[in-house]
Design an enzyme around this catalytic site. Structure first.
Site, short mmCIF file in Angstrom:
data_model
loop_
_atom_site.label_atom_id
_atom_site.label_comp_id
_atom_site.label_asym_id
_atom_site.label_seq_id
_atom_site.Cartn_x
_atom_site.Cartn_y
_atom_site.Cartn_z
N SER A 451 -3.90 -1.05 6.64
CA SER A 451 -4.10 -1.33 5.22
C SER A 451 -5.56 -1.51 4.85
CB SER A 451 -3.31 -2.58 4.83
OG SER A 451 -3.62 -3.63 5.72
N HIS A 479 2.14 1.41 3.83
CA HIS A 479 1.18 2.30 3.17
C HIS A 479 1.41 3.76 3.57
CE1 HIS A 479 -1.29 -0.98 1.55
NE2 HIS A 479 -1.00 -1.61 2.67
N LYS A 510 5.12 -0.59 -3.08
CA LYS A 510 3.91 0.22 -3.17
C LYS A 510 4.27 1.57 -3.80
CE LYS A 510 1.73 -2.37 0.63
NZ LYS A 510 1.78 -3.59 -0.09
#
Ligand code: WAQ
Ligand code: MG
Length: 662
Positions: A451, A479, A510
Site C-alpha cells: 500500500s 489494492h 477501495k
C-alpha cells in the site's frame, strides 16, 4: 560487568560553517555497545535538522566503581495555558528557592539559547561563570541505570527522559541551586525547573510553538573557589540515574497535588497537576517529529475533483480506483436496498443480522476470485485480524513481509504465533527462513500490492515456497482487486497463474466503492472462519446498502473492464510524466510513491501541493519506516490525462521549490 560511555556527535558543514546537528550519550554494558552505536548513528542520520556529513562515535570505558548512582528526582507536571503563564510558574518556583528577582534570571534565557551547553549564572549576582562562554557548560557522562540497546530509544529522542537524567545529575552537583530549561526544538514547548528540593517540575508551556529559542541555565550558589569542583562534577562525574519513571505520568504518586507547590502556584487552583498531561505531551512529541496527523473534511463525494477547504482540488489520494463510490448505478442499488432492508442489520451474521444480500455478495465474490467460497467482514482490517487469529496460535509460525499492512501485523501479534518477518519481497530470505522451520504449522502472508510502495508481491515464488514447506499462503488484495490483471481479478490474473493462494483477502472499500472486507478460499476454510474468526462473530453485520453497493460495483467491474485498463494506462502515463520531470517514479499498481525521506519535508510538500489545488497524502511513520516519508499519489480511472500531466508538473515544482533532491 564493565560499563562504557557511548557518545554520538553529528554535524554538517554548510557554506563553510560547521553546524551542530545532534548529540547524545548513553552508558551501557559492554555487550550493548555495538547495537547502541548503530542506533545512535541512525538517530544522527534521521535528525530533523538535516543530514550530517560528520558523525563521531566515541566509546570510553567507565569503571563501575566510579559511578555515582542517584535516584531520579521526583517528577510533577504543572499545566498552563501559554508561555507567559509558564514563565510565571517558573518564576514562582525560583522565588521559592530564595531568589529575589527570578524574572531577571529568566530574562537571561535568550542569551543562553545559542550555546551548546548551559549558561552557568551566579544565583545572586547573575554573573556568568562558564569558562568557555561560547560553548557553555555541558553536562555529560550520565544515563539512566540499566540502559540496554533495546531500551535505549536511541533512534528517537525522548526529551523527558534525557532531561530528567540531566536534571537529576545537575541538581546533585555541589553548589548548584537550581536549573531552568526550555528545549530548542521548535515544537517542544514543555520545559522544567529542577532542584534538589523542588524535584523535577515540568511546565507544559514555556515558549510558543514554532520557536527555536530554547536554553538552559544552571544557578550556582557558593564560593568561587569551589566552582572548579562543580564543573568537574557536571562534566566528568559518571552518574547513573535509578528508578526513572518511564513516562512523566507512569508514577502518579510523584506528581500528585500533595507535592509541595510554591505559594504562587497554589494560589491558582486550576493549575494543579493535570492527569491528562500525557495527551498533550504525546501529541507534542508527534508534532516535533513531523508525525502529527490531522483529519481533512471533504465537502463533496469522492470523484476525480473534490471540494475541500473552500475550493476544488484534484483528488490524488483516494482508493476509489474505478470511480464507483459515487456512480449513479451503484448509488441506486444502495438506495433500493436501504429502502427495502433499513439502515442497520441489528445483529451479527450468526444471530439475526444476516440478509440474503450478504450470501449473494459472498457467492459473487467467490466466483469473481475463482474460489469455492467467501466470507464478508466489516472492514479489510477486521478480515486480516480475524482470519490470521483464527488460523494461527501459539506454537505456529507466521512469515510476514516487512512491509505488510498494519492489519496483517496486528493479526500476527494478536495470534501469539511466532512471527518471522522476511525482507520485503525477498523470496530467498523467505525461503531461508521457511527452511529453518520446515515441519511446523505455519502461514506465509503478504500484501499483493504494497500500500505504501505500490509494488507487487512475487506471488509465483511465494506459492512455490509455501507448497514446498506445506505452509498456508495468504495474500491481501486490498489494492489489487479491480487494479491488477486484465479484468481486475488481482494478482493471480496478473501473473497468469493456474494455482491460487490458499487464502485471499479483499476489500469492498477501495475499487468496489463501498465498505467492508472479505476472504476467499475453500468452503471448509470459510465454514471454519464463521465459527472461529472473532472479528466476524462479534460484529454487527454490514448494512444492506453497503452490501448492495458492492454487488452493483462488482457487476460494473465485470461489465466494464475498460475501467481497469484505463487505470493501468493512467498509472503508466503519470509515471512517465513524472520521469520526464526528472523524478524517480515507478508503479506496478495504481499507487505511485515519491520518496522524500524526512517527515516534515514530506508534509511541507503535500501542503504546498494542497495550496496549488492537489490532494496527495504525505505518508509517514508508522505507515512507513522513519526517514522514509513520501508523497503517495493514487490514481483513478476517471482522471484525465490533461489533469495527470499537470499534476505531475506541479508535483515536480513543489518538490523542487522545497529544495528536495530527487
Ligand atoms: N548540558 C548542558 N546544557 C545542555 C545539554 C547538556 N548536556 N544539552 C543541551 N543543553 C542546552 C543547550 O543549550 C540547548 O540549547 C538547551 O539546553 C536545550 O536543549 O519533561 O530537549 O536538548 O518533557 O533542546 C525538556 C523536557 C526538554 C521537559 C529539554 O532540551 C519534559 C530539551 P534541548
Ligand atoms: Mg534540542
Amino acid at each position: 560487568m564493565p560499563l562504557f560511555s557511548v557518545k554520538m556527535r553529528a554535524s554538517r558543514t554548510a557554506h563553510g560553517v560547521n553546524e551542530h546537528i545532534s548529540g547524545a550519550e548513553r552508558i551501557v554494558d559492554a555487550q550493548c555497545v555495538p547495537a547502541l552505536a548503530g542506533e545512535l548513528v541512525t538517530r544522527a542520520q534521521r535528525h530533523s535538522k538535516g543530514n550530517p556529513d560528520f558523525i563521531n562515535i566515541k566509546v570510553t570505558a567507565v569503571p563501575e566503581s566510579d559511578c555515582l548512582h542517584l535516584p531520579a528526582l521526583p517528577v510533577r507536571t504543572l499545566a498552563c495555558a501559554n508561555a507567559a503563564e509558564g514563565l510565571r510558574l517558573a518564576s514562582g518556583l525560583l522565588r521559592e528557592l530564595g531568589l529575589t528577582a527570578p524574572e531577571a534570571v529568566l530574562a537571561r534565557l535568550p542569551e543562553a539559547s545559542g550555546l551548546r551547553g548551559a549558561m552557568l549564572l551566579d544565583a545572586h549576582t547573575l554573573e556568568r561563570l562558564e569558562p568557555d562562554k561560547e560553548r557553555g557548560v555541558r553536562a555529560t557522562c550520565m544515563d539512566r541505570a540499566g540502559t540496554t540497546a533495546a531500551t535505549s530509544g536511541a533512534t528517537g529522542k525522548n526529551h523527558y527522559q534525557e532531561a530528567l537524567v540531566l536534571a537529576t545529575k545537575v541538581a546533585s552537583a555541589p553548589n548548584i541551586l537550581a536549573e531552568i530549561c526550555i528545549s530548542d526544538d521548535p515544537d517542544y514547548v514543555t520545559g522544567y525547573v529542577a532542584s534538589r528540593t523542588l524535584g523535577y517540575v515540568r511546565i507544559l508551556h514555556m515558549k510558543e510553538p514554532g520557536s527555536p529559542e530554547g536554553g538552559r541555565i544552571f544557578l550556582y550558589q557558593g564560593p568561587r573557589e569551589e566552582l572548579a569542583g562543580t564543573l568537574e562534577f557536571i562534566e566528568r562525574q559518571p552518574v547513573l540515574v535509578e528508578d526513572l519513571p518511564e513516562s512523566p505520568d507512569s508514577h502518579p504518586g510523584t506528581q500528585d497535588a500533595s507535592c509541595p507547590v510554591s505559594p504562587n502556584v497554589a494560589a491558582e487552583p486550576a493549575r494543579q497537576a493535570d492527569k491528562w498531561a500525557f495527551l498533550e505531551d504525546g501529541l507534542q512529541r508527534l508534532t516535533s517529529e513531523g508525525l502529527r496527523r490531522h483529519i481533512r473534511d471533504m465537502a463533496s463525494a469522492p470523484g476525480p475533483h473534490v471540494e475541500c477547504e473552500g475550493r476544488e482540488r484534484l483528488l490524488l489520494c483516494s482508493n476509489d480506483y474505478l470511480g464507483l463510490a459515487n456512480d449513479e448505478r451503484v448509488k441506486a442499488r444502495a438506495a433500493q436496498a436501504l429502502a427495502l432492508w433499513g439502515t442497520g442489520t441489528g445483529g451479527s451474521r450468526l444471530t439475526t443480522g444476516s440478509l440474503a444480500l450478504h450470501s449473494e455478495l459472498e457467492q459473487r465474490l467467490a466466483a469473481f476470485k475463482h474460489a469455492e467460497a467467501a466470507l464478508l467482514f466489516n472492514t479489510g482490517y477486521m478480515a486480516n485480524t480475524g482470519v490470521i487469529t483464527a488460523l494461527c496460535g501459539q506454537g505456529d509460525v507466521i512469515f510476514s513481509d516487512e512491509l505488510n499492512h498494519a492489519s496483517i501485523i496486528d493479526g500476527c501479534r494478536q495470534s501469539r504465533a511466532e512471527i518471522v518477518v522476511y525482507r520485503h519481497n525477498d523470496m530467498s530470505d523467505l525461503e531461508a527462513k521457511a527452511r529453518l522451520r520446515a515441519g511446523r504449522r505455519g502461514l506465509i502472508v503478504s500484501d499483493a500490492v504494497f500500500s505504501m510502495d505500490g509494488d507487487i508481491a512475487p506471488l509465483p515464488d511465494l506459492l512455490r515456497i509455501a507448497d514446498r514447506y506445506s505452509f498456508l499462503s495468504m495474500i491481501d488484495e486490498a489494492h489489487a482487486t479491480g487494479v491488477l490483471g486484465a479484468t481486475g481479478r488481482g494478482a493471480v490474473e496478473h501473473f497468469g497463474l493456474s494455482s491460487m493462494p490458499d487464502i485471499t483477502i479483499g476489500t469492498l472499500s477501495k475499487a468496489l466503492g463501498s465498505e467492508g472486507g472479505f476472504v476467499c478460499g475453500q468452503a471448509r476454510l470459510i465454514e471454519y472462519l464463521k465459527n472461529r474468526a472473532r472479528s466476524f462473530i462479534f460484529s454487527t453485520a454490514l448494512p444492506a446498502a453497503s452490501v448492495a453497493a458492492a454487488l452493483a460495483a462488482l457487476d460494473i467491474l465485470c461489465q466494464e473492464p475498460w475501467r481497469v485498463r484505463r487505470l493501468q494506462e493512467h498509472t503508466a502515463f503519470f509515471c512517465h510524466c513524472l520521469q520526464a520531470e526528472g523524478l524517480n517514479a515507478h508503479s506496478s499498481s495504481a499507487i505511485v510513491p515519491l520518496i522524500v525521506g524526512d517527515e516534515k519535508n514530506a508534509t511541507r510538500v503535500a501542503d504546498e501541493l494542497f495550496a496549488r489545488g492537489y490532494l496527495l497524502s504525505a505518508i509517514r511513520y508508522p505507515s512507513v519506516a522513519r526517514g522514509q516519508a513520501r508523497l503517495r499519489a493514487t490514481l483513478r480511472s476517471d482522471h484525465t490525462r490533461t489533469d495527470l500531466a499537470e499534476a505531475a508538473r506541479q508535483t515536480a515544482l513543489a518538490l523542487r521549490s522545497s529544495g528536495i533532491p530527487r
